[in-house]
Design an enzyme around this catalytic site. Structure first.
Site, PDB file in Angstrom:
ATOM      1  CD1 TRP A 146      -2.641   1.782   0.441  1.00 37.29           C
ATOM      2  CD2 TRP A 146      -1.278   2.510   2.076  1.00 37.29           C
ATOM      3  NE1 TRP A 146      -2.961   3.090   0.708  1.00 37.29           N
ATOM      4  CE2 TRP A 146      -2.142   3.557   1.701  1.00 37.29           C
ATOM      5  CE3 TRP A 146      -0.330   2.736   3.071  1.00 37.29           C
ATOM      6  CZ2 TRP A 146      -2.100   4.827   2.299  1.00 37.29           C
ATOM      7  CZ3 TRP A 146      -0.270   3.986   3.664  1.00 37.29           C
ATOM      8  CH2 TRP A 146      -1.157   5.027   3.288  1.00 37.29           C
ATOM      9  CD  GLU A 157      -4.576  -1.604   2.030  1.00 39.71           C
ATOM     10  OE1 GLU A 157      -3.426  -1.921   2.398  1.00 39.71           O
ATOM     11  OE2 GLU A 157      -5.460  -1.212   2.809  1.00 39.71           O
ATOM     12  CE  LYS A 191      -6.351   5.961   2.497  1.00 40.55           C
ATOM     13  NZ  LYS A 191      -5.424   5.958   3.611  1.00 40.55           N
ATOM     14  CG  ASP A 194      -8.703  -0.894   4.330  1.00 40.26           C
ATOM     15  OD1 ASP A 194      -9.770  -0.446   4.798  1.00 40.26           O
ATOM     16  OD2 ASP A 194      -7.629  -0.863   4.963  1.00 40.26           O
ATOM     17  CG  HIS A 211      -8.700   1.788   1.679  1.00 41.18           C
ATOM     18  ND1 HIS A 211      -7.427   1.363   1.399  1.00 41.18           N
ATOM     19  CD2 HIS A 211      -8.648   2.293   2.939  1.00 41.18           C
ATOM     20  CE1 HIS A 211      -6.644   1.592   2.436  1.00 41.18           C
ATOM     21  NE2 HIS A 211      -7.364   2.142   3.389  1.00 41.18           N
ATOM     22  CG  HIS A 215      -6.120  -4.435   5.073  1.00 39.59           C
ATOM     23  ND1 HIS A 215      -5.221  -3.420   4.886  1.00 39.59           N
ATOM     24  CD2 HIS A 215      -5.378  -5.570   5.240  1.00 39.59           C
ATOM     25  CE1 HIS A 215      -3.992  -3.922   4.908  1.00 39.59           C
ATOM     26  NE2 HIS A 215      -4.053  -5.216   5.115  1.00 39.59           N
ATOM     27  CG  ASP A 234      -9.413   4.662   5.520  1.00 44.53           C
ATOM     28  OD1 ASP A 234      -9.862   3.612   5.992  1.00 44.53           O
ATOM     29  OD2 ASP A 234      -8.223   4.796   5.158  1.00 44.53           O
ATOM     30  CG  ASP A 261      -7.965   2.638   9.466  1.00 42.78           C
ATOM     31  OD1 ASP A 261      -8.199   1.547   8.923  1.00 42.78           O
ATOM     32  OD2 ASP A 261      -7.396   3.581   8.885  1.00 42.78           O
ATOM     33  CG  ASP A 285      -5.526  -1.533   8.173  1.00 42.13           C
ATOM     34  OD1 ASP A 285      -4.949  -1.060   9.169  1.00 42.13           O
ATOM     35  OD2 ASP A 285      -5.398  -1.058   7.028  1.00 42.13           O
TER      36      ASP A 285
HETATM   37  C1  RNT Z   1      -3.839   2.739   4.755  1.00 41.43           C
HETATM   38  C2  RNT Z   1      -3.978   1.277   4.516  1.00 41.43           C
HETATM   39  C3  RNT Z   1      -2.868   0.427   5.036  1.00 41.43           C
HETATM   40  C4  RNT Z   1      -2.425   0.822   6.426  1.00 41.43           C
HETATM   41  C5  RNT Z   1      -1.435  -0.103   7.053  1.00 41.43           C
HETATM   42  C6  RNT Z   1      -0.792   0.468   8.253  1.00 41.43           C
HETATM   43  O1  RNT Z   1      -4.941   3.448   4.436  1.00 41.43           O
HETATM   44  O2  RNT Z   1      -5.206   0.831   4.998  1.00 41.43           O
HETATM   45  O3  RNT Z   1      -3.234  -0.901   4.986  1.00 41.43           O
HETATM   46  O4  RNT Z   1      -3.507   0.950   7.280  1.00 41.43           O
HETATM   47  O5  RNT Z   1      -0.526  -0.524   6.110  1.00 41.43           O
HETATM   48 ZN    ZN Z   2      -5.524  -1.312   4.884  1.00 41.77          ZN
END
Ligand code: RNT
Ligand code: ZN
Length: 422
Positions: A189, A230, A232, A263, A266, A290, A298, A300, A330
């Protein structure tokens, strides 16, 4: 009065009968559940800090908020915390590392110079814990990523540096896979993108494609290392344009036979990854997830037992994709006990998976085929109140981890004895 063990067993036996009426064998489900490893992201334990240097700030458009006591400051502390978390989660799982968690014994080793030996302690620990390891090159929190570009950078020397980092990381991934006897998923990523509207959207993407081609040019057996990419939609500071968008990596993964990482945070806020799994499974061999919880962006947040988590697990189970899906977590929350965050999020992921596995999917698919959509909806709704929680409690007991919220007592004690002393 019956003791707790007997009560949990009684409840389980009753649940077992209820599910058996629909042809679901709960004993068999638990055997299969035990086989599923969730990849716990190490970065929840120290707010994506890593151990390169004490003052390094987190860059790359991702953010951790909160200042809860007891953050892990060293690799040993992080491992100790992970051990605590793993001891409260049923089943055997995996740990997902980032390149910034290297241990260089005080020596300054730049990212492009990293070697397997810098992760020897992690491998020794993983062996001792019986867990597999996954990996991520770290393309952020570094002076050479400060202007927001890495693999797609217009400056060739900076690009080269990051390509070397990518190559080094695949070797480290292969080392994990070889040592631990289970392939390491190495996930790429990058934060690359523009805050404001770009004029040339194509050239950075072309450069990213070429950089990835170079990183992946060295053949590594899939027995040891699996590459994932990955995408986004946006990040803080890359609101208008992200080089590694969904279309970009979807195309890349399909064309180059890598894993695609989805993810949950994302995509556009009303877009869900649960609905992407069945599409992508037609075009890639394996997926990496993720699992996260985006709250308005986003963000998290810690994964909770919500509809999307359930839908993700249902899609994996209904499509028979468990063997081809690497379930990673994640999220990063520093406003609550960090071990509690791991435990809550991971137990929820397993709980949702279990609930999905207890579904009489065959019968539901039959209703659908026959056009009996009334029965389909009726059963999907009724199943929500079926005694899956009794099966979950029994599974925890069987796996020797605390039942229900009993784990919280242990986290509180650990906070008092260990975390508050840091
Ligand atoms: C970032 C991505 C990625 C990170 C990690 C720490 O938006 O989601 O996966 O969260 O690599
Ligand atoms: Zn991620």
């Amino acid at each position: 009065m019956k003791d707790t063990v007997a009560k949990i067993k009684d409840n389980y036996d009753r649940a077992k009968e209820v599910y058996a009426e629909w042809g679901v064998d709960t004993d068999q489900v638990l055997i299969e559940l035990e086989e599923v490893a969730i990849s716990l992201h190490c970065w929840q334990g120290d707010d994506v800090g890593g151990f390169e240097s004490a003052s390094d700030e987190l860059t790359g458009g991702i953010q951790v908020t909160g200042n809860y006591l007891g953050k892990a400051n060293t690799a040993s502390e992080l491992r100790q915390d992970l051990e605590k978390a793993l001891s409260l989660i049923p089943g055997k799982h995996r740990v997902n590392l980032h390149a910034i968690y290297a241990e260089t014994e005080g020596e300054k080793v730049d990212r492009n110079q990293l070697e397997p030996k810098h992760f020897k302690n992690w491998v020794d620990w993983a062996k001792q814990q019986g867990v597999g390891l996954d990996f991520n090159p770290t393309f952020f929190s570094h002076p050479k990523s400060d202007d927001g570009f890495t693999l797609s950078h217009s400056d060739e020397s900076i690009r080269k540096f990051w390509i070397e980092h990518g190559k080094a990381c695949r070797k480290i991934g292969a080392y994990f896979g070889k040592e631990l006897g289970t392939p390491c998923v190495t996930n790429i990523w990058i934060p690359d993108g523009y805050k404001d509207i770009p004029v040339d959207r194509f050239t950075p993407r072309r450069r990213l494609k070429e950089s990835l081609d170079e990183i992946l040019s060295e053949p590594i057996s899939k027995e040891y290392n699996l590459d994932a990419v990955e995408s986004k939609l946006f990040g803080i500071g890359s609101e208008s344009y992200v080089v590694g968008s969904h279309e970009f990596y979807m195309g890349y993964a399909v064309k180059n036979n890598t894993l695609l990482c989805l993810d949950a945070g994302h995509f556009h806020p009303t877009e869900v990854i649960s609905n992407k799994i069945s599409s992508m499974m037609n075009f890639v061999d394996e997926l990496l997830l993720h699992v996260s919880r985006p709250v308005r962006w986003d963000s998290d947040h810690v994964v909770i037992f919500d509809d999307e988590l359930q839908a993700i697990m249902e899609e994996i189970v209904r499509g028979n994709f468990l063997d081809k899906t690497h379930i990673g977590l994640d999220f990063f929350d520093a406003s609550i006990n960090r071990i509690g965050a791991w435990v809550i999020g991971t137990r929820n992921a397993i709980k949702a998976l279990l609930k999905a596995m207890l579904e009489p999917t065959k019968i539901l698919k039959q209703y659908e085929l026959e056009g009996d959509l009334t029965s389909r909806l009726a059963m999907l709704e009724e199943l929500k109140a079926y005694p899956w929680a009794a099966v979950w409690d029994y599974y925890c007991m069987q796996q020797n981890v605390p039942v229900k919220e009993k784990w919280l007592t242990e986290v509180k004690a650990y906070e008092k004895e260990v975390l508050s002393q840091r």
